[in-house]
Enzyme design. Structure first.
Site: not given
Length: 271
Positions: A138, A151
Site C-alpha cells: 500500500s 495497517y
C-alpha cells in the site's frame, strides 16, 4: 516474462476489487488463473463471470494456503505467477486498539503473504520458466498515515519482506521476479473489511471510507479503478519492475519521510 500467454497465475483475494481485476487482465493475456478468496458466494460468481478456477481459502491458515498450492499443481501442473493480494483495511485511533485488532490485521495482511510465499516459492523454484511474485502492500507502507497504525505496520512489513526476498532471490541467481503493488485510493471492497472479521477477534477496528478518513479530510480522493491498477501489474510482471505505484501524485509525503531519514544520517555524520 514478456509472453504471458499460457502461463498460470494464482491470486488470493481474487473475488473482488484489485484481485478480480488482475484475474480478468491476466485471462485476457491468455493466462490460466486460479482465484482464492474467503467469501464463497462472491468467489463462485466471479469465477463464473470471468472464467477462472476458484478455491475458498482463508490466507491466515497455512494449511489452507498449502492446499491452494497443491490444488494449483494438480490442476495446471505448475504456477508462474503468485499474487499475494488478500488484505483488510479497517481503521481506528491508536488509543482504542486491542490486541485482537493487531492480531487480525497482522494475520491477514502479513501472515497471508508469508503463507503464500512459503507454500508457493518451492513451486516457482521448480518451474524451469522461472516465475514472478506480486505482493500487495500500500502507499501506507511507504508513508505514515494517521488512524492506520496496524495497517501501516502490516504494509511496511510486506514491503520490507518483499525487498529483502528479492535480494535473496537475486543472490541465489533465481529467475523469480518480485513486484510490490503499492495502491493509493483504488476502488475495491477494502472499506468493508469487517464483513469477514472472525468473531473471536472482535475489537475496535471499524470500516471507514477513505472520503471520511483523517488522511483525506481536506482534499478530494483521487480514485483509480481496479482495472487500471491491474494493467500496471501486468506491465510490472512483463518488465520485472520492483514497485508498482498507482498514484504518482502522492510522492510528496514519501519524499518527506525519506528526507527526514536522510537528515538524521547527516546529523549523525556531523556529530
Amino acid at each position: 516474462m514478456d509472453n504471458l500467454d499460457g502461463r498460470v497465475a494464482v491470486i488470493t483475494g481474487g473475488a473482488s476489487g484489485i484481485g478480480r481485476a488482475m484475474a480478468e487482465a491476466m485471462i485476457a493475456q491468455g493466462m490460466q488463473v486460479l482465484i482464492a478468496d474467503i467469501e464463497p458466494g462472491q468467489l463462485d460468481r466471479t469465477a463464473a463471470d470471468i472464467g477462472a478456477a476458484s478455491m475458498v481459502v482463508d490466507v491466515t491458515s497455512a494449511d489452507q494456503v498449502s492446499a491452494l498450492a497443491a490444488a494449483a499443481l494438480d490442476r495446471f501442473g505448475t504456477v508462474d505467477v503468485l499474487c499475494n493480494n488478500a488484505g483488510i483495511g479497517p481503521m481506528a485511533p491508536l488509543a482504542g486498539l486491542t490486541l485482537n485488532d493487531w492480531r487480525w490485521m497482522i494475520d491477514v495482511n502479513l501472515w497471508g503473504v508469508i503463507h503464500g510465499i512459503t507454500a508457493f516459492l518451492p513451486v516457482l523454484r521448480a518451474n524451469p520458466r522461472g516465475g514472478h511474485i506480486v505482493n500487495t502492500a500500500s502507499m501506507a507502507g511507504l508513508m505514515p498515515v494517521p488512524g492506520l497504525v496496524p495497517y501501516c505496520a502490516s504494509k511496511y512489513a510486506v514491503i520490507g519482506l518483499s525487498e529483502a526476498m528479492a535480494e535473496d532471490l537475486a543472490v541465489e541467481g533465481s529467475d523469480i521476479g518480485v513486484s510490490i503493488l503499492c495502491p493509493g485510493p483504488v476502488r475495491s471492497n477494502l472499506g468493508t473489511s469487517t464483513r469477514n472479521r472472525p468473531a473471536h477477534l472482535a475489537g475496535a477496528l471499524t470500516d471507514v471510507q477513505l472520503e471520511d478518513s483523517v488522511q483525506f479530510e481536506d482534499q478530494p480522493v483521487n480514485w483509480l479503478s481496479a482495472e487500471d491498477t491491474a494493467q500496471l501489474v501486468i506491465a510490472a510482471i512483463r518488465e520485472n519492475r520492483r514497485y508498482v505505484i498507482t498514484h504518482p501524485d502522492m510522492l510528496e509525503p514519501v519524499e518527506a519521510r525519506h528526507r527526514a531519514i536522510e537528515r538524521s544520517f547527516q546529523t549523525d555524520l556531523q556529530g
